[in-house]
Scaffold this motif. Sequence first.
Motif, mmCIF file in Angstrom:
data_model
loop_
_atom_site.group_PDB
_atom_site.id
_atom_site.type_symbol
_atom_site.label_atom_id
_atom_site.label_comp_id
_atom_site.label_asym_id
_atom_site.label_seq_id
_atom_site.Cartn_x
_atom_site.Cartn_y
_atom_site.Cartn_z
ATOM 1 N N GLN A 190 -2.265 4.006 2.174
ATOM 2 C CA GLN A 190 -2.862 3.991 3.506
ATOM 3 C C GLN A 190 -3.441 5.351 3.830
ATOM 4 O O GLN A 190 -2.816 6.376 3.621
ATOM 5 C CB GLN A 190 -1.804 3.604 4.536
ATOM 6 C CG GLN A 190 -1.128 2.299 4.144
ATOM 7 C CD GLN A 190 -0.558 1.552 5.312
ATOM 8 O OE1 GLN A 190 -1.223 1.368 6.332
ATOM 9 N NE2 GLN A 190 0.674 1.113 5.188
ATOM 10 N N ASP A 191 -4.666 5.311 4.331
ATOM 11 C CA ASP A 191 -5.319 6.540 4.749
ATOM 12 C C ASP A 191 -5.896 6.291 6.130
ATOM 13 O O ASP A 191 -6.787 5.459 6.283
ATOM 14 C CB ASP A 191 -6.420 6.887 3.734
ATOM 15 C CG ASP A 191 -7.035 8.245 4.017
ATOM 16 O OD1 ASP A 191 -6.374 9.080 4.655
ATOM 17 O OD2 ASP A 191 -8.183 8.464 3.602
ATOM 18 N N LYS A 192 -5.381 6.990 7.113
ATOM 19 C CA LYS A 192 -5.780 6.809 8.516
ATOM 20 C C LYS A 192 -5.752 5.326 8.916
ATOM 21 O O LYS A 192 -6.708 4.794 9.485
ATOM 22 C CB LYS A 192 -7.177 7.394 8.757
ATOM 23 C CG LYS A 192 -7.248 8.892 8.473
ATOM 24 C CD LYS A 192 -8.659 9.431 8.692
ATOM 25 C CE LYS A 192 -8.853 10.765 8.014
ATOM 26 N NZ LYS A 192 -9.457 10.624 6.651
ATOM 27 N N GLY A 193 -4.657 4.688 8.579
ATOM 28 C CA GLY A 193 -4.473 3.293 8.987
ATOM 29 C C GLY A 193 -5.249 2.285 8.158
ATOM 30 O O GLY A 193 -5.187 1.080 8.402
ATOM 31 N N VAL B 41 1.381 -5.656 3.335
ATOM 32 C CA VAL B 41 2.540 -6.439 3.795
ATOM 33 C C VAL B 41 3.836 -5.988 3.117
ATOM 34 O O VAL B 41 4.920 -6.324 3.552
ATOM 35 C CB VAL B 41 2.346 -7.961 3.552
ATOM 36 C CG1 VAL B 41 1.165 -8.498 4.349
ATOM 37 C CG2 VAL B 41 2.199 -8.289 2.073
ATOM 38 N N GLY B 42 3.716 -5.227 2.012
ATOM 39 C CA GLY B 42 4.897 -4.797 1.262
ATOM 40 C C GLY B 42 5.034 -5.598 -0.028
ATOM 41 O O GLY B 42 4.385 -6.635 -0.202
ATOM 42 N N TRP B 43 5.871 -5.090 -0.935
ATOM 43 C CA TRP B 43 5.974 -5.651 -2.288
ATOM 44 C C TRP B 43 6.651 -7.025 -2.322
ATOM 45 O O TRP B 43 6.022 -7.998 -2.730
ATOM 46 C CB TRP B 43 6.712 -4.641 -3.168
ATOM 47 C CG TRP B 43 6.864 -5.043 -4.599
ATOM 48 C CD1 TRP B 43 8.031 -5.339 -5.239
ATOM 49 C CD2 TRP B 43 5.835 -5.161 -5.600
ATOM 50 N NE1 TRP B 43 7.798 -5.633 -6.563
ATOM 51 C CE2 TRP B 43 6.460 -5.529 -6.804
ATOM 52 C CE3 TRP B 43 4.447 -4.995 -5.578
ATOM 53 C CZ2 TRP B 43 5.766 -5.734 -7.995
ATOM 54 C CZ3 TRP B 43 3.744 -5.202 -6.760
ATOM 55 C CH2 TRP B 43 4.393 -5.568 -7.940
ATOM 56 N N ALA C 108 0.814 -1.217 0.000
ATOM 57 C CA ALA C 108 0.000 0.000 0.000
ATOM 58 C C ALA C 108 0.849 1.271 0.000
ATOM 59 O O ALA C 108 0.746 2.129 0.889
ATOM 60 C CB ALA C 108 -0.962 -0.023 1.180
ATOM 61 N N ALA C 109 1.711 1.390 -1.018
ATOM 62 C CA ALA C 109 2.530 2.597 -1.187
ATOM 63 C C ALA C 109 2.550 2.910 -2.680
ATOM 64 O O ALA C 109 3.594 3.163 -3.266
ATOM 65 C CB ALA C 109 3.940 2.353 -0.659
ATOM 66 N N TYR C 110 1.374 2.825 -3.299
ATOM 67 C CA TYR C 110 1.292 2.980 -4.743
ATOM 68 C C TYR C 110 -0.023 3.651 -5.116
ATOM 69 O O TYR C 110 -0.845 3.113 -5.868
ATOM 70 C CB TYR C 110 1.411 1.592 -5.400
ATOM 71 C CG TYR C 110 2.211 1.559 -6.690
ATOM 72 C CD1 TYR C 110 3.519 2.034 -6.733
ATOM 73 C CD2 TYR C 110 1.674 1.036 -7.858
ATOM 74 C CE1 TYR C 110 4.259 1.981 -7.906
ATOM 75 C CE2 TYR C 110 2.411 0.989 -9.035
ATOM 76 C CZ TYR C 110 3.711 1.468 -9.046
ATOM 77 O OH TYR C 110 4.447 1.416 -10.206
ATOM 78 N N ALA C 111 -0.212 4.858 -4.617
ATOM 79 C CA ALA C 111 -1.432 5.607 -4.910
ATOM 80 C C ALA C 111 -1.482 5.918 -6.396
ATOM 81 O O ALA C 111 -0.437 6.167 -6.996
ATOM 82 C CB ALA C 111 -1.440 6.907 -4.106
#
Length: 266
Positions: A51-54, A80-82, A43-46
């Motif tokens: 992530q928005d407020k957890g 969990v990450g890529w 979740a680092a690919y907007a």
Amino acid sequence: MKKFKWWATLIVSAFLLVLSACGASETSGGGEKKKKLRVVTDAAYAPFEYQDKGEVVGFDVDFIKAVAKQAGYELKVEHVGWDPLFVEIKGKTADLAVSAITINDDRKQTYDFSVPYFLSTNKILIPKDSDIKSAADLKDKVVAVQNGTTGQEAVETLLGKENKNVKKFKDNNLAIMELKNGGADAVVADNTVIEEYVKNNPNENFIVIEDDGAFEKEFYGVLFPKESKLKVEFDKAIKEMMENGEYAKIYKKWFKVDPDLTELKT
Ligand code: ARG
């Protein structure tokens, strides 16, 4: 004889109790409740997943929830990450992954993919005043990429595999940070992600350039463990959603325009 019966009844009922407890969350079909699926992502690919407020949100999250619903499943999306997401799917500790994952032959050897649900390509993020005009100009530049992505692969094809000028990061936000801090001359990543970044950060004076000759068309797919039974059910649900307008609704919410569904037909 009497004593034996008493014990037998007890053992049989204990056995049945355990059996029903195990089965309760795993039964499927016939209108019964299906297992709750565990979905993993980076979740680092907007705007696909961030992530928005957890909470993990984004186009992919809305998409996969709607697909699961259509197929009769509930799910939980976990960041969990890529690199870890591939480990989890390979080890079957998660049921599926959605993470703007490009369908390619290399990955197909280890995983199964759904039908394509999004068209993408790599593009180049650079400062406005950069002298980089095409992918060929990246040759003697420092380029930041997310490790293990098609962006890394494309840049290594241009610059060479062991080239120190290719800086690899665990997520794409860190690659962009490196560019911002002057540690890199460019970032290569999926077009939608860097275009969204430029739009949301007009004061940073970045632009995105494309190069069709250097970067191929890519299609995103949902990632499953090999031979997962879910693939057939999810493919069916995706196709239904593309036909009944549900996919277009979600697409429009995130991208403000109607999707071109013909381009997903490979
Ligand atoms: N589409 C590219 C690939 O599959 C990049 C995806 C990165 N996704 C993410 N959530 N960080 O290699």
